[in-house]
Design an enzyme around this catalytic site. Structure first.
Site, PDB file in Angstrom:
ATOM      1  N   GLY A  26       0.832  -1.195   0.000  1.00 23.90           N
ATOM      2  CA  GLY A  26       0.000   0.000   0.000  1.00 23.90           C
ATOM      3  C   GLY A  26       0.869   1.247   0.000  1.00 23.90           C
ATOM      4  O   GLY A  26       0.627   2.188  -0.746  1.00 23.90           O
ATOM      5  N   ALA A  27       1.877   1.231   0.864  1.00 25.27           N
ATOM      6  CA  ALA A  27       2.769   2.382   0.994  1.00 25.27           C
ATOM      7  C   ALA A  27       3.998   1.950   1.777  1.00 25.27           C
ATOM      8  O   ALA A  27       4.045   0.840   2.318  1.00 25.27           O
ATOM      9  CB  ALA A  27       2.063   3.526   1.713  1.00 25.27           C
TER      10      ALA A  27
ATOM     11  N   HIS B  82       4.526   5.774  11.504  1.00 29.69           N
ATOM     12  CA  HIS B  82       5.832   5.118  11.385  1.00 29.69           C
ATOM     13  C   HIS B  82       6.994   6.088  11.560  1.00 29.69           C
ATOM     14  O   HIS B  82       8.120   5.648  11.846  1.00 29.69           O
ATOM     15  CB  HIS B  82       5.980   4.485  10.005  1.00 29.69           C
ATOM     16  CG  HIS B  82       5.481   3.086   9.900  1.00 29.69           C
ATOM     17  ND1 HIS B  82       5.841   2.101  10.774  1.00 29.69           N
ATOM     18  CD2 HIS B  82       4.673   2.488   8.976  1.00 29.69           C
ATOM     19  CE1 HIS B  82       5.266   0.959  10.392  1.00 29.69           C
ATOM     20  NE2 HIS B  82       4.552   1.175   9.320  1.00 29.69           N
TER      21      HIS B  82
ATOM     22  N   HIS C 242      -1.224   5.864   8.957  1.00 34.76           N
ATOM     23  CA  HIS C 242      -0.364   4.720   9.305  1.00 34.76           C
ATOM     24  C   HIS C 242       1.099   5.062   9.000  1.00 34.76           C
ATOM     25  O   HIS C 242       1.986   4.890   9.852  1.00 34.76           O
ATOM     26  CB  HIS C 242      -0.844   3.503   8.497  1.00 34.76           C
ATOM     27  CG  HIS C 242       0.013   2.279   8.568  1.00 34.76           C
ATOM     28  ND1 HIS C 242      -0.459   1.072   9.041  1.00 34.76           N
ATOM     29  CD2 HIS C 242       1.292   2.035   8.196  1.00 34.76           C
ATOM     30  CE1 HIS C 242       0.498   0.168   8.965  1.00 34.76           C
ATOM     31  NE2 HIS C 242       1.580   0.728   8.455  1.00 34.76           N
ATOM     32  N   GLU C 243       1.355   5.541   7.786  1.00 32.73           N
ATOM     33  CA  GLU C 243       2.745   5.821   7.404  1.00 32.73           C
ATOM     34  C   GLU C 243       3.323   6.943   8.256  1.00 32.73           C
ATOM     35  O   GLU C 243       4.499   6.914   8.627  1.00 32.73           O
ATOM     36  CB  GLU C 243       2.838   6.170   5.912  1.00 32.73           C
ATOM     37  CG  GLU C 243       2.287   5.113   4.964  1.00 32.73           C
ATOM     38  CD  GLU C 243       2.810   3.710   5.220  1.00 32.73           C
ATOM     39  OE1 GLU C 243       3.975   3.582   5.628  1.00 32.73           O
ATOM     40  OE2 GLU C 243       2.043   2.741   5.033  1.00 32.73           O
TER      41      GLU C 243
HETATM   42 ZN   LIG Z   1       3.433  -0.077   8.044  1.00 31.34          ZN
END
Ligand SMILES: [Zn+2]
Length: 831
Positions: A256-257, A294, A290-291
């Protein structure tokens, strides 16, 4: 040469201290190879010792250690020995590297829409040596400086700030230190949109042919980015640590990424060439969050070794959903988590390959790669949600802030996280961690009821935990209102110990509820089983329950029942026919239609029973499409369902008319993605041939058009078409990762039983060779192409014999083994 072993990484981490990397890339040497020159400066704690550097070139041209030439012929696999290190060292490695076509290393893509070329780097988890020489392990972090020679019309970006030094010459300044798996460079005639928020420069990038899509989507992407930054700055004491924040949308990405610090890359399908549903926008918002999470979990503090992958992914996954739900307009994100995401984890946790959230004994990085799975993401996030519910927000985030403060710019493992959390919360988190993070498998929760003598009241109700972990949950108590709606009476908070029974005294003597739902609100990781009366209410009134999250939990429950063989396939399809036409949550419509078509019909039913079942599913989708007042998002989801289930001549004729622009259903754009889906059904049904596919591709000469054409060609039923597709699938280096996956996806959609059986036999003979072609090819051939619709004893035996071979790569072995588990489940339905 095997992948890096944990023991080797530990030795190297003790010995070396990497000061800096300077990497020079020359991307002007044609479409196959590029030149990579790396200078690594590093200290050695024990001068005189030997070590090695990781580099995986097409040709190693030159290597010098402290001015002393090393013999390029000494390269052993992807390792070059470094004999006799000094206290301070300089290593120079110059090599010709091959561009990747599978998004592993520096991927090169030529856009069929306009002929423009693009590159981007995927270095995770162990692919950095395909681009530059490095000490490729997460706990040897360093600052990176990149200089890049590129065609004159390119823009080049990377983790740090990018500056144009002159025509075709770029420099990316260092940030960090960062781990090698988090390094990226993105280049090409990129289209950019820039903004700023809270002092942080923001950039969005995509290839030129997607400029209109990027411009259209920029406002929403920036809105989510800003909201997520603000939320994370509110939760964490540490500010965003990597300067500018770029988000690049790249072609043919495998995931996804990817959370590269300062330069996140996303698959560019997320720019939506065709009209998306709201859940697709919600999913993208979740991925953005989400990214960004991180940047703290993974990038600022990095796992020491891949055992603690969950320290990256479970946290980012949990925070991704939470921030999307709390801080963006996508307030229903947890509904999607329940109905779309958790099943991925529940399935993984019930397979032979399951593992604890915090895995141990992961010897090599190759073993780590297979754990990018439903356990590390969905289960880990769900377990953390349970932890937050048990511990409370305050203690949880105090623990995280202590963890960041202690390990910023460094590495950490499970024990470090637990220590920080334990000090902040004052609870025994180590016992909690033993139960939840160091064991595998899923518990089952249920409520036992005894009715009073009159049958209308409850004598007693007890929450029962058949599993091995303590849970803090809510039990939903629902009544049937006048008119038949199922409405919430109350939610009861309850703690239930491992193997425990918790009485619910509030319910003793109360009117018998229509429905008692353990884990209402979905705050824990557990399967549920309903008492008989509640099960009857759910079957009769699922669509009349007012709360969409409750419906999501019950749809997931139904999915679990049919997978477990406790509900026949026909029973699940009856539930769909009865309740989906009235469903209002589009994410539930999408999840249920997909599972019903792709699993229940395509795997659990005998081939002879599939056309009727698909007709019925198509009827349900048509009802949703025609429902008065349906919004565009629901209509898109419904129309996709109508198209994907069309297989008889009558319905194929409808698709044929739609492709001609006749009798289109109003209110929904019948755009490229739907056109390719319709053509796929026509091709598989023998109602469209190569000429029609070629004409459609001429009208949509994009990469997604090429993938649509590849999928449709593989779906043509003729023996010649199947043979051609098969040859393409098993010819190394012929197709890119996405064209390979599209071809695999089309393959089993047609063909006589006899023809298909022949390919099942060939599949198990040939698939072992896929492992050597890398992870992306292994996934396309080991998972997408697996003959999951052929649930027969012979297929099971062939898969078992395949797994008995000793030459499978870890990735391929895991994929085939998981598909075999699912095949056995399908076989119980077919018996
Ligand atoms: Zn991740």
């Amino acid at each position: 040469m095997p992948a890096l072993q944990r023991t080797e990484a530990a030795v190297r981490a003790r010995l070396l201290d990497v000061r800096s990397y300077s990497v020079d890339l020359d991307l002007t040497r044609g479409g196959t190879l590029y030149r990579s020159t790396t200078v690594i400066r590093f200290g050695c704690a024990e001068p005189g010792r030997d070590s090695f550097v990781d580099v995986d070139p097409s040709a190693l041209l030159r290597a010098e250690l402290n001015g002393r030439p090393l013999d390029p012929a000494a390269l052993d696999g992807n390792r070059l020995a470094l004999p006799g290190l000094a206290a301070e060292n300089e290593l120079v490695v110059e090599a010709d590297m091959a561009y990747s076509r599978t998004s592993e290393g520096l991927h090169r893509f030529t856009d069929p829409a306009d002929g423009a070329a693009y590159v981007y780097a995927s270095c995770g988890p162990d692919l950095a040596p395909k681009m530059f020489a490095c000490f490729d392990q997460p706990d040897l972090k360093a600052p990176f400086t990149f200089t890049v020679t590129a065609p004159a019309d390119w823009t080049v970006i990377g983790n740090g700030t990018s500056a144009r030094l002159g025509e075709g010459r770029w420099e990316i300044s260092p940030v960090g230190p960062v781990s090698t798996y988090l390094v990226t460079v993105v280049g090409g005639p990129l289209h950019a949109v820039r903004a700023e928020h809270d002092g942080i420069p923001l950039g969005l990038y995509a290839r030129r042919s997607l400029a209109a899509e990027l411009d259209r989507e920029a406002e929403e992407l920036f809105a989510v980015t800003r909201a997520s930054l603000d939320r994370l700055h509110g939760l964490f004491e540490e500010r965003y640590p990597f300067g500018s924040y770029d988000q690049a949308f790249v072609p043919e990405f495998n995931w996804g990424a990817m959370e590269n610090p300062g330069c996140v890359v996303f698959r560019d399908e997320l720019l939506f060439r065709s009209a998306p549903t709201e859940p697709q926008r919600e999913m993208r918002a979740m991925v953005v969050c989400h990214e960004m999470a991180h940047m703290w979990f993974g990038d600022l503090v990095t796992m020491t070794w891949w055992d603690d992958l969950w320290l990256n992914e479970s946290f980012a996954e949990m925070l991704g959903y939470r921030i999307a739900a709390d801080s963006t307009r996508f307030t229903g994100a947890w509904t999607s988590f329940s109905v779309k995401r958790k099943g991925w984890g529940y399935d993984a946790d019930q397979r032979g390959s399951t593992h604890p959230v915090a895995a141990t004994a992961m010897g090599s990085v190759a073993e780590a790669l297979v754990n990018f799975d439903g356990i590390s993401y969905a289960k880990g996030a769900s377990v953390l949600r349970q932890l937050v519910h048990w511990l409370g927000d305050k203690a949880f985030f105090a623990g995280l802030n202590a963890y960041f403060a202690r390990h910023r710019w460094g590495n950490a493992e499970l024990a470090d996280f637990l220590a920080a959390l334990g000090e902040a919360g004052g609870r025994d988190v180590s016992a909690w961690a033993d139960a939840w993070l160091r064991t595998s498998g899923v518990d089952t929760l249920r409520v036992e009821v005894e009715t009073g003598a009159d049958g209308t009241t409850l004598a007693s109700a007890v929450l029962v935990n058949d599993g091995t972990r303590p849970h803090r949950v809510r039990v939903g108590v629902y009544d049937t209102a006048d008119g038949g709606a199922v409405v919430l009476r109350e939610r009861l908070d309850a703690d239930v110990a491992a193997g425990g029974r918790t009485p619910l005294p509030e319910l003793a003597g109360a009117a018998r509820p229509a429905l008692l739902l353990p884990n209402d609100g979905d705050l824990t990781w557990a399967l549920v089983r309903l008492d008989a009366h509640s099960a009857a209410t759910a079957a009769a009134s699922l669509s009349r329950i007012e709360d969409e999250l409750t419906r999501a939990v019950l749809w997931e429950h139904a999915r679990d029942l049919v997978r477990a063989g406790e509900l026949p396939a026909a029973g699940y399809l009856d539930l769909v026919a009865a309740h989906l036409p009235a469903e209002t949550a589009v994410t539930i419509v999408e999840a249920v239609l997909r599972f019903a078509a792709d699993h229940v019909v395509a795997r659990y039913l005998d081939p002879a029973a599939r056309p009727d079942a698909l007709r019925r599913l198509g009827g349900t989708a048509r009802t949703l499409l025609d429902r008065p007042g349906a919004d565009e998002s629901l209509r898109i989801a419904a129309l996709r369902g109508v198209v994907a289930t069309a297989c008889d001549p009558e319905r194929l004729a409808v698709l044929d008319a739609w492709l001609d622009g006749r009798d289109l259903p109003g209110g929904v754009p019948f755009d490229n993605d739907l056109r390719w889906s319709a053509l796929l059904q026509l091709a598989a049904g023998g109602a469209a041939g190569e000429d029609r596919i070629a004409a459609e591709l001429a009208a949509d000469p994009s990469d997604t058009g090429e993938q649509g054409a590849a999928r449709a060609r593989a779906a043509l039923p003729s023996p010649d078409a199947k043979e051609r597709a098969w040859r393409e699938l098993f010819t190394p280096d012929l197709l890119s990762n996405h064209l390979l996956a599209a071809t695999a996806d089309g393959f089993w959609r047609s063909g006589s039983e006899e023809l298909r059986q022949g390919y099942v036999d060939r599949y198990f003979a040939q698939v072992p060779s896929a492992g050597e072609r890398g992870g992306a090819v292994a996934r396309a051939l080991g998972q997408v192409l697996f003959p999951s619709g052929s649930a027969r004893p012979g297929t099971v035996r062939a898969a078992e014999e395949c797994l008995a071979r000793t030459d499978l790569t870890p990735t391929l072995r895991r994929l085939v083994s998981d598909e075999l588990d699912d095949l056995r489940r399908a076989l119980t339905h077919r018996g």
